[in-house]
Design a protein around this motif. Structure first.
Motif, mmCIF file in Angstrom:
data_model
loop_
_atom_site.group_PDB
_atom_site.id
_atom_site.type_symbol
_atom_site.label_atom_id
_atom_site.label_comp_id
_atom_site.label_asym_id
_atom_site.label_seq_id
_atom_site.Cartn_x
_atom_site.Cartn_y
_atom_site.Cartn_z
ATOM 1 N N TYR A 107 40.647 32.135 45.485
ATOM 2 C CA TYR A 107 39.251 32.486 45.246
ATOM 3 C C TYR A 107 38.306 31.759 46.200
ATOM 4 O O TYR A 107 37.092 31.898 46.083
ATOM 5 N N ALA A 108 38.857 30.987 47.125
ATOM 6 C CA ALA A 108 37.996 30.254 48.055
ATOM 7 C C ALA A 108 37.318 31.209 49.029
ATOM 8 O O ALA A 108 36.126 31.093 49.310
ATOM 9 N N GLY A 109 38.080 32.146 49.573
ATOM 10 C CA GLY A 109 37.494 33.163 50.445
ATOM 11 C C GLY A 109 37.026 32.643 51.777
ATOM 12 O O GLY A 109 35.908 32.962 52.206
ATOM 13 N N ASP A 110 37.843 31.827 52.457
ATOM 14 C CA ASP A 110 37.495 31.351 53.802
ATOM 15 C C ASP A 110 37.918 32.425 54.803
ATOM 16 O O ASP A 110 38.869 32.269 55.564
ATOM 17 N N TYR A 111 37.167 33.522 54.801
ATOM 18 C CA TYR A 111 37.541 34.666 55.634
ATOM 19 C C TYR A 111 37.319 34.387 57.115
ATOM 20 O O TYR A 111 38.004 34.948 57.960
ATOM 21 N N ALA A 112 36.365 33.548 57.442
ATOM 22 C CA ALA A 112 36.099 33.243 58.845
ATOM 23 C C ALA A 112 37.312 32.575 59.486
ATOM 24 O O ALA A 112 37.703 32.921 60.609
ATOM 25 N N ASP B 230 33.654 26.649 65.412
ATOM 26 C CA ASP B 230 34.407 25.772 64.526
ATOM 27 C C ASP B 230 35.412 26.547 63.677
ATOM 28 O O ASP B 230 36.385 25.967 63.174
ATOM 29 N N ASN B 231 35.214 27.871 63.515
ATOM 30 C CA ASN B 231 36.200 28.669 62.784
ATOM 31 C C ASN B 231 37.562 28.635 63.490
ATOM 32 O O ASN B 231 38.604 28.509 62.845
ATOM 33 N N TRP B 232 37.524 28.746 64.806
ATOM 34 C CA TRP B 232 38.767 28.707 65.579
ATOM 35 C C TRP B 232 39.401 27.315 65.516
ATOM 36 O O TRP B 232 40.636 27.198 65.416
ATOM 37 N N ALA B 233 38.563 26.280 65.550
ATOM 38 C CA ALA B 233 39.086 24.913 65.462
ATOM 39 C C ALA B 233 39.718 24.658 64.095
ATOM 40 O O ALA B 233 40.794 24.042 63.988
ATOM 41 N N ARG B 234 39.061 25.131 63.034
ATOM 42 C CA ARG B 234 39.619 24.946 61.694
ATOM 43 C C ARG B 234 40.914 25.725 61.505
ATOM 44 O O ARG B 234 41.824 25.272 60.826
ATOM 45 N N ALA B 235 40.988 26.910 62.113
ATOM 46 C CA ALA B 235 42.226 27.683 62.019
ATOM 47 C C ALA B 235 43.344 27.025 62.830
ATOM 48 O O ALA B 235 44.499 26.987 62.396
ATOM 49 N N TRP B 236 43.004 26.505 63.995
ATOM 50 C CA TRP B 236 44.027 25.924 64.875
ATOM 51 C C TRP B 236 44.602 24.635 64.305
ATOM 52 O O TRP B 236 45.813 24.390 64.395
ATOM 53 N N THR B 237 43.738 23.800 63.718
ATOM 54 C CA THR B 237 44.183 22.496 63.218
ATOM 55 C C THR B 237 44.346 22.493 61.696
ATOM 56 O O THR B 237 45.395 22.126 61.176
ATOM 57 N N GLY B 238 43.301 22.902 60.981
ATOM 58 C CA GLY B 238 43.344 22.834 59.520
ATOM 59 C C GLY B 238 44.394 23.746 58.913
ATOM 60 O O GLY B 238 45.096 23.357 57.967
ATOM 61 N N TRP C 112 35.860 44.342 65.653
ATOM 62 C CA TRP C 112 35.322 43.841 64.380
ATOM 63 C C TRP C 112 35.990 42.541 63.969
ATOM 64 O O TRP C 112 35.339 41.620 63.464
ATOM 65 N N MET C 113 37.308 42.438 64.199
ATOM 66 C CA MET C 113 38.015 41.210 63.845
ATOM 67 C C MET C 113 37.538 40.037 64.686
ATOM 68 O O MET C 113 37.287 38.940 64.165
ATOM 69 N N PHE C 114 37.386 40.248 66.012
ATOM 70 C CA PHE C 114 36.930 39.165 66.877
ATOM 71 C C PHE C 114 35.504 38.746 66.537
ATOM 72 O O PHE C 114 35.186 37.549 66.522
ATOM 73 N N LEU C 115 34.636 39.704 66.277
ATOM 74 C CA LEU C 115 33.260 39.356 65.908
ATOM 75 C C LEU C 115 33.217 38.603 64.586
ATOM 76 O O LEU C 115 32.438 37.652 64.421
ATOM 77 N N SER C 116 34.044 39.009 63.634
ATOM 78 C CA SER C 116 34.069 38.328 62.333
ATOM 79 C C SER C 116 34.582 36.905 62.445
ATOM 80 O O SER C 116 34.237 36.045 61.618
ATOM 81 N N SER C 117 35.417 36.639 63.454
ATOM 82 C CA SER C 117 35.939 35.280 63.617
ATOM 83 C C SER C 117 34.860 34.298 64.053
ATOM 84 O O SER C 117 35.058 33.087 63.957
ATOM 85 N N PHE C 118 33.730 34.797 64.539
ATOM 86 C CA PHE C 118 32.627 33.925 64.961
ATOM 87 C C PHE C 118 31.494 33.888 63.936
ATOM 88 O O PHE C 118 30.456 33.291 64.197
ATOM 89 N N LYS C 119 31.666 34.539 62.797
ATOM 90 C CA LYS C 119 30.641 34.531 61.760
ATOM 91 C C LYS C 119 30.944 33.453 60.730
ATOM 92 O O LYS C 119 32.057 32.920 60.641
ATOM 93 N N SER C 120 29.944 33.186 59.917
ATOM 94 C CA SER C 120 30.153 32.353 58.741
ATOM 95 C C SER C 120 30.639 33.232 57.589
ATOM 96 O O SER C 120 30.546 34.465 57.643
ATOM 97 N N ASN C 121 31.154 32.613 56.560
ATOM 98 C CA ASN C 121 31.628 33.383 55.411
ATOM 99 C C ASN C 121 30.494 34.168 54.754
ATOM 100 O O ASN C 121 30.697 35.297 54.287
ATOM 101 N N GLY C 122 29.298 33.582 54.730
ATOM 102 C CA GLY C 122 28.157 34.296 54.157
ATOM 103 C C GLY C 122 27.793 35.535 54.961
ATOM 104 O O GLY C 122 27.471 36.586 54.393
ATOM 105 N N GLU C 123 27.854 35.444 56.275
ATOM 106 C CA GLU C 123 27.544 36.596 57.120
ATOM 107 C C GLU C 123 28.585 37.702 56.964
ATOM 108 O O GLU C 123 28.247 38.892 56.987
#
Length: 299
Positions: A260-265, A76-84, A50-61
């Motif tokens: 409150y941003a909620g960037d769960y992806a 891009d979720n992985w890219a944003r986590a790795w760099t951002g 579930w965690m791996f699948l959620s990492s490829f979803k958008s926040n809305g999904e």
């Protein structure tokens, strides 16, 4: 006249009837044990999936359909986590700290365990129990004095201080496990090497360590997992400079900074990056771990 066939014909039903309850009990035990293992596997694997699948979803999904499959793979979720979120920097920091602490732990622990297992000297049992006694003290009990010791030594907020603390807390288990393992190794090989002119240091590094390879790999993997997942010690001893934080601190800062941003992806992507090395080590060395744990019993 009674023949052997007549005796077998009479006793065979009785023997089969006597075997039936035992087989039925064994069958029920197997079903229960396999059912428990399947349940345990499901409880362990499903959250990771579930965690791996959620990492490829958008926040809305994630919010709209948390249990569904991703419509498209959002790499891009992985890219944003790795760099951002600087997970890449924290990942490399953890690699440096864990590599240094595991190497130091295995070198010091294997040396001490070999001496305790192979040499007789006055006070050996007392010193050995001092090492093993460290297993009784949890990390929480020594946080305050440890903080002042590391700070007074000028190692507060440094990788060196964290490596030394990791190694110190891992030594009791390492010495306890390897001492029992070194005792199972055959003494005839060591005696033959000494007769051939092998010194103590050469005997240890060239003969005994290769023979103890299964046990060393098992303990090294346990120490790697423990150091990689450590959160409390770096949180206390690595305050200040964020560029030196390890992965556990980075993930904690990422989860807290969500607000409150909620960037769960991005958060799930960071968690997946942290879990990947643990899974890779387990998959690559699972046979070595099993052989190391059972080698001492089989010899």
């Amino acid at each position: 006249m009674t023949t052997l066939d007549d005796v077998a014909a009479v006793t065979a039903p009785t023997a089969r009837a006597a075997d039936r309850p035992v087989r039925r009990e064994l069958g029920v035990a197997n079903v229960l044990s396999h059912g428990f293992l399947l349940l345990w596997a499901a409880l362990t694997v499903l959250p990771l999936v579930w965690m791996f699948l959620s990492s490829f979803k958008s926040n809305g999904e994630i919010l709209a359909d948390p249990w569904g499959l991703p419509e498209t793979l959002h790499w891009d979720n992985w890219a944003r986590a790795w760099t951002g979120a600087h997970i890449g920097r924290y990942f490399l920091n953890s690699l440096v700290v864990v590599a240094g602490s595991v190497s130091l732990t295995m070198l010091a622990g294997a040396t001490a365990a070999y001496v305790f297992a192979r040499y007789e000297f006055r006070g050996r049992q007392f010193v050995y129990y001092l090492f093993v006694g460290g297993l009784m003290f949890p990390v929480f009990l020594a946080l305050v004095p440890l903080f002042f010791v590391v700070r007074n030594a000028g190692l507060f907020g440094t990788w060196t201080g964290l490596i030394l603390v990791y190694a110190a807390y891992s030594l009791p288990f390492t010495v306890f496990f390897l001492t029992a393992f070194f005792r199972t190794l055959p003494t005839t090989v060591a005696e033959a090497a000494m007769v051939d002119g092998c010194g103590h240091f050469r005997l240890f590094f060239r003969v005994m360590l290769p023979m103890a390879r299964p046990g060393l790999i098992s303990v090294a993997i346990f120490n790697f997992l423990s150091h990689w997942n450590q959160f409390l010690l770096p949180q206390v001893l690595m305050q200040g400079d964020e560029s030196k934080w390890v992965l556990a601190q980075g993930l904690f800062a990422l989860s807290v900074s969500q607000g409150y941003a909620g960037d769960y992806a991005r958060l799930f992507a960071g968690l997946s990056i942290a879990v990947l090395p643990v899974l890779a080590v387990y998959v690559a060395f699972q046979r070595q771990v099993q052989s190391g744990l059972t080698a001492g019993q089989l010899k």
